[in-house]
Each structure stands twice: as structure tokens, then as C-alpha cells.
Scaffold this motif. Structure first.
Motif: not given
Length: 201
Positions: A38-48
Motif C-alpha cells: 500500500a504505497a501511494t505518493e505524488i511524484i510530480a505536480t504542476t498547474a496542469h
């Protein structure tokens, strides 16, 4: 004399059933149920754009990293949206540069680095067993509407990783995402391998 040549002889069912199997470094086994980390993680985000790890499937001889990416419109014009969705779904265009594509790689616990593209990661001949670890990227379903697009990918690491941390690295310069990294517990992943089960006896 007939114009068309005779049809080739079809192999019988027994010959088909005993045909070649998929090499294990290509993809997860089709006859095995993985144990799930159970591994969930945001790797990258930008405005879109958002790219996230949504789970890890641990098989007896390899690991599947499951990824999801999303594109949101967030004020883009119709023309921009059409261009962005095409790029997001990785449809080739003359304006695209290979250096700007989305890429993934891993650093394993012993320092080995492996890279994934849609081409075979282990060498020039995908049928020859590679000497080290390989990382195969597999695209999944994708689509969307007027406001959000989503797509799924997976990374198949073969064989099982060594003890120690695993560093997942990605970049997507075309969308302004430079190198991003997350860390996973490779020892915990290895411990789950024994819990993978065959689907059939």
C-alpha cells in the motif's frame, strides 16, 4: 491452375498450446496473483499535470510499480487543450523532441540504475535474457473529456530487487517537470514476494 496459392497448413491445437511463452523480463506473470504494498505518493505536480504512484504489486520474481497521471484543463483554450491532450497521451508530433518525453528510472539498493522506455530496456534482442535488472514500461488505459484526462502506466522491474531503498525517478520536460524522486522500502517489497500466489495449481 488456380490464381490463389493454397492456404498454409494450420498448426493443430496441441502445437499451439505448447508454443513459446512470454519471457519473464517483459511483463508480470499472467498466472500469478501479486502481494500488494500500500504505497501511494505524488511524484510530480504542476498547474496542469499530476503524476502519482498508486500501488506496488510484488510478484515472486519481480515488482510492478503502478502509476497514474492526470491532466486538467485549468483555463486552457480549446486549441491549447487539444494540443495538450495529444501530448499527454503521447501522440507523436513533428514539434516533439525525444529529449522532452516522459521518462522513468530506478536506483536500486545496491546502486544499480535501470531505465524504462517503450523500447526493450535489457539490450538489442528482447528474447535474450539480460545480465542485470530491467525496467519495462507498459501503458494502460487512458482517456477523458473536456476538463480532465487520465492515463495509467506500469513499470515492471525484473528480477526482484536487492535489499535496501528503491529510488523512483521521473521527468517530463515537455510539461515542465524536471527530475522528481520518491523513495520506497526495497526490503519491505522483498519481504512480500513470498506472499504472491499462483492463480492455478
Amino acid at each position: 491452375m488456380n490464381f490463389f496459392p493454397p492456404d498454409p497448413e494450420m498448426p493443430d491445437a496441441e502445437d499451439e498450446a505448447s508454443g513459446p511463452t512470454q519471457p519473464p523480463w517483459w511483463a508480470p506473470p499472467e498466472d500469478e496473483l501479486p502481494a500488494l504494498l500500500a504505497a501511494t505518493e505524488i511524484i510530480a505536480t504542476t498547474a496542469h499535470i499530476a503524476v502519482a504512484l498508486i500501488g506496488v504489486g510484488v510478484y515472486r520474481e519481480g515488482v510492478e510499480f503502478r502509476l497514474e497521471r492526470r491532466l486538467r484543463r485549468n483555463g486552457l483554450t480549446n486549441k491549447e487543450w487539444n494540443e495538450w491532450t495529444s501530448t499527454f497521451m503521447e501522440n507523436w508530433s513533428p514539434a516533439s523532441s525525444p529529449a522532452d518525453r516522459m521518462r522513468f528510472g530506478l536506483v536500486l539498493g545496491d546502486g544499480e540504475r535501470v531505465f524504462a522506455d517503450y523500447t526493450f530496456a535489457g539490450g538489442t534482442d528482447p528474447h535474450v535474457e539480460p545480465a542485470g535488472h530491467t525496467l519495462a514500461r507498459r501503458g494502460g488505459a487512458g482517456g477523458g473529456g473536456s476538463g480532465v484526462f487520465a492515463a495509467q502506466d506500469s513499470l515492471w522491474l525484473w528480477p526482484a530487487p536487492p535489499e535496501g531503498p528503491i529510488e523512483l525517478v521521473m521527468q517530463w520536460p515537455e510539461f515542465g517537470i524536471d527530475e522528481r524522486r520518491i523513495f520506497l522500502d526495497g526490503s519491505a517489497i522483498r519481504a512480500l514476494a513470498s506472499q504472491a500466489r499462483p492463480l492455478w495449481d
